[in-house]
Enzyme design. Sequence first.
Site, short mmCIF file in Angstrom:
data_model
loop_
_atom_site.label_atom_id
_atom_site.label_comp_id
_atom_site.label_asym_id
_atom_site.label_seq_id
_atom_site.Cartn_x
_atom_site.Cartn_y
_atom_site.Cartn_z
N THR A 107 0.75 -1.23 0.03
CA THR A 107 0.05 -0.23 -0.09
C THR A 107 0.87 1.26 -0.03
OG1 THR A 107 -1.52 1.23 1.50
CG2 THR A 107 -0.17 -0.32 2.57
N TYR A 131 -1.68 0.22 10.42
CA TYR A 131 -2.16 -0.52 9.21
C TYR A 131 -0.67 -0.36 8.09
CZ TYR A 131 -3.59 -1.23 4.31
OH TYR A 131 -3.85 -1.83 2.92
#
Length: 325
Positions: A107, A131
């Site tokens: 990501t 995250y």
Amino acid sequence: MKILVFGKDGQLGKAFHAALSDCNLGLAKQLNIQYLGRSQCDLTSEQAIANMLDQFGPELIINASAYTAVDKAETEADLAFAVNARAPELMARYAAQYGATFLHFSTDYVFDGEKYGFYLENDLRNPLGVYGKSKMAGEEAIAKAFSKVANQLPGVGSQYAILRTSWVYGDGGNFIRTILRLAKDREELKVIEDQYGVPASAQWLAQVSLNLVMYSHGALREFPSGIYHAVPAGETSWHGLASLAVQAALEAGAALKLTPKAIKPIPAIEYPLPASRPMNSRMSTDKLHQVFEGRGDMSKLRLLNKPWDEAVRVYVHNVVQDGLN
Ligand SMILES: NC(=O)c1ccc[n+]([C@@H]2O[C@H](COP(=O)([O-])OP(=O)(O)OC[C@H]3O[C@@H](n4cnc5c(N)ncnc54)[C@H](OP(=O)(O)O)[C@@H]3O)[C@@H](O)[C@H]2O)c1
């Protein structure tokens, strides 16, 4: 060829199912594919992962699974790290050891967004939240697993690709669907305008990544192991994406109370969330371009160069046709 897909019920997992079932792949019938969801393999269980890998013996492992609840991760760090770092580490170790290809996804949230311009693959990672930290730990564990085994067993044909992408939308919950749902009842909406990135369709991402690791007839192909940025062409803000989604939905005949003009741009500071997001998520795809250019593959380059807004229009049109809910 034996392919093991983790995360079959997620947006990307479903896109892989569609892409691998596509008859354009030519020999779909010759592919022996096993799709695993949470009920077949809970990724917090190291034993379950090991069993699946040992029993099936994949030549290609596709990890489309992830812990993706960005805000919830702030209070569920152990779970996020188990799914996003430890599970891919085990998959990578298996692939490195048994000569399999490993396809994994990461990501833009591994970056802090402070860079002016487009991020390169080897730019400094500095995630702002749990995250992003857990995804970064996954990237590091995969690279380590491959370098370790490669040193021990020179000549083993294992390879890996980590495709870093951003703002994924597909068959599942995502920002575009949230905006369209709100647009049915709201006459006004405030959306962040000072965070920039590129929306990537799960369908597009599955196709691009399969093109990297496989021939169109379905056999595995060689590529330089490492991280690749994979996003469509162009850039926008969350506000730009919301405005286009609403515009496209109205054009497709959706009954919405909201119009693009009634979407008010606000700075991120006015919409605080548990996890901070990078202000700049733009990533250069030059590295992936070079691989496809080196292969002289113009159709794959065209796919890579697809503008993000074209794909969003098609997606929104299909969502509206299926009925907004
Ligand atoms: N979504 C984005 O905006 C975005 C942006 C950048 C990068 N990415 C990356 O792109 C990849 C694909 O994302 P996505 O949007 O397709 O994610 P998604 O729709 O949230 O799907 C993730 C899948 O992982 C599964 N999973 C989570 N925890 C699990 C566990 N403990 N055991 C087994 N399965 C588990 C989920 O299972 P259940 O269906 O049972 O919950 C879900 O099907 C991920 O690597 C993600 O980090 C996503």
